[in-house]
Design an enzyme around this catalytic site. Sequence first.
Site, PDB file in Angstrom:
ATOM      1  N   HIS A  59     -36.380  45.250  49.428  1.00 41.84           N
ATOM      2  CA  HIS A  59     -35.009  45.374  49.928  1.00 41.84           C
ATOM      3  C   HIS A  59     -34.960  44.930  51.382  1.00 41.84           C
ATOM      4  CE1 HIS A  59     -36.447  49.263  51.525  1.00 41.84           C
ATOM      5  NE2 HIS A  59     -35.367  49.308  52.278  1.00 41.84           N
ATOM      6  N   HIS A  61     -32.382  45.219  55.148  1.00 42.53           N
ATOM      7  CA  HIS A  61     -31.252  45.758  55.896  1.00 42.53           C
ATOM      8  C   HIS A  61     -30.900  44.745  56.968  1.00 42.53           C
ATOM      9  CE1 HIS A  61     -31.872  49.749  54.191  1.00 42.53           C
ATOM     10  NE2 HIS A  61     -33.144  49.674  54.539  1.00 42.53           N
ATOM     11  N   TYR A 147     -41.663  41.218  59.688  1.00 35.95           N
ATOM     12  CA  TYR A 147     -40.397  40.686  59.156  1.00 35.95           C
ATOM     13  C   TYR A 147     -39.215  41.484  59.692  1.00 35.95           C
ATOM     14  CZ  TYR A 147     -44.078  39.102  56.046  1.00 35.95           C
ATOM     15  OH  TYR A 147     -45.239  38.594  55.543  1.00 35.95           O
TER      16      TYR A 147
END
Length: 174
Positions: A59, A61, A147
């Site tokens: 996932h 954000h 990342y």
Amino acid sequence: MDYRRIWHPGGTYFFTINLLQRKNNDLLVRHIQSLRESIGTVKAHHPFKIHGWVVLPEHMHCLIELPENDIDYATRIRLIKIGLSKAIPKTERRSNIRITRGERGIWQRRYWEHLIRDEADFQAHTNYIHYNPVKHGLVKQVKDWPYSTFPRWVERGVYPLNWAGIDGDLYHFE
């Protein structure tokens, strides 16, 4: 229940975008360069400002700001997802419904968005983004996750390099 999104021209939004299969899935970091390229392509055609971003294995954000008088974050998110989907091999399992609709089995159809309301809300969500790899046990220190936009914020003097991962002070914000 009737789901409603908040649309605010020139707004700043926090998003959580999930893969369909989250368990033991490292697709996003495995294909990080394709994801970066997809984001860059979308940003070039549909400008937005990136305030914060973190990509985890399954996932991500992000905290983005739309141009003045622009409310269309949905197109940007959709195109980022499509861009990555087109760039990677078709190896995922797909349900009959997804096959019928011609969809890949990579992304959850929906995503979570939140309109940032003030500076405290902005800071809380920026902190959340950068702390997320530690929260999920991927690293012990925020600085060790590759990342993330965290290094940009350190360079600008907003965060100390050892923020949150060593002293555990999640809401320390300079």
